[in-house]
Design an enzyme around this catalytic site. Sequence first.
Site, PDB file in Angstrom:
ATOM      1  N   HIS A 164       0.825  -1.202   0.000  1.00  0.00           N
ATOM      2  CA  HIS A 164       0.000   0.000   0.000  1.00  0.00           C
ATOM      3  C   HIS A 164       0.867   1.262   0.000  1.00  0.00           C
ATOM      4  O   HIS A 164       0.672   2.177  -0.806  1.00  0.00           O
ATOM      5  CB  HIS A 164      -0.923  -0.027   1.230  1.00  0.00           C
ATOM      6  CG  HIS A 164      -1.802   1.165   1.365  1.00  0.00           C
ATOM      7  ND1 HIS A 164      -3.167   1.106   1.163  1.00  0.00           N
ATOM      8  CD2 HIS A 164      -1.518   2.456   1.672  1.00  0.00           C
ATOM      9  CE1 HIS A 164      -3.677   2.315   1.334  1.00  0.00           C
ATOM     10  NE2 HIS A 164      -2.700   3.151   1.658  1.00  0.00           N
ATOM     11  N   GLU A 165       1.851   1.298   0.901  1.00  0.00           N
ATOM     12  CA  GLU A 165       2.696   2.485   0.998  1.00  0.00           C
ATOM     13  C   GLU A 165       3.537   2.672  -0.263  1.00  0.00           C
ATOM     14  O   GLU A 165       3.816   3.794  -0.671  1.00  0.00           O
ATOM     15  CB  GLU A 165       3.609   2.404   2.233  1.00  0.00           C
ATOM     16  CG  GLU A 165       2.885   2.268   3.571  1.00  0.00           C
ATOM     17  CD  GLU A 165       1.793   3.307   3.791  1.00  0.00           C
ATOM     18  OE1 GLU A 165       1.886   4.421   3.261  1.00  0.00           O
ATOM     19  OE2 GLU A 165       0.824   2.971   4.499  1.00  0.00           O
ATOM     20  N   HIS A 170       1.673   4.649  -2.848  1.00  0.00           N
ATOM     21  CA  HIS A 170       1.826   6.098  -2.629  1.00  0.00           C
ATOM     22  C   HIS A 170       3.203   6.552  -3.130  1.00  0.00           C
ATOM     23  O   HIS A 170       3.337   7.552  -3.821  1.00  0.00           O
ATOM     24  CB  HIS A 170       1.771   6.427  -1.130  1.00  0.00           C
ATOM     25  CG  HIS A 170       0.410   6.339  -0.509  1.00  0.00           C
ATOM     26  ND1 HIS A 170      -0.680   7.054  -0.972  1.00  0.00           N
ATOM     27  CD2 HIS A 170      -0.048   5.653   0.563  1.00  0.00           C
ATOM     28  CE1 HIS A 170      -1.728   6.788  -0.204  1.00  0.00           C
ATOM     29  NE2 HIS A 170      -1.380   5.932   0.730  1.00  0.00           N
TER      30      HIS A 170
END
Length: 151
Positions: free
Chosen positions: A67-68, A71
């Site tokens: 997920h990170e 980003h």
Amino acid sequence: MKDSDLHQLVCTISEQEFQKPFRHKAYFNKRLRTTGGRYLLQSHNIEINPKAYEQYGLEEIKGIIRHELCHYHLHLEGRGYQHRDADFRMLLKKANAPRFCSNLDGGKRRSSSKRYTYICVKCGTNYHRKIRMNTAKYRCSKCLGNLVLKK
Ligand SMILES: [Zn+2]
Ligand SMILES: [Zn+2]
């Protein structure tokens, strides 16, 4: 798991799932409270909540890292890196990453369902339960030691 292990894990996942290198830092941050991890826009570093690892284990951490990294890569490429952006949602799907996390735009973690961790006083084995258990009744399945609720 140490910071260096975590960093190595992030690099590996970045190469495998995104076919792009991770060139910044990844480390545990004990001060994170409700989020599993976050991506820092200024430093491009990724912080992971050590509690997420302690409570939910390696697979949970890998999901947070994917997920990170969504980003991270989108931000560095100047694309839509926020939760509401189409680029972000597409990459999440592609990377098979969970939607929760992050303080970036106040996104909430998947659920706030409480869990209980019990620890064997004799051998230290951890037991994770969604409901409270009667420690007078249950014992460690490995050594039959007494269990106590971990705070
Ligand atoms: Zn996020
Ligand atoms: Zn035990």
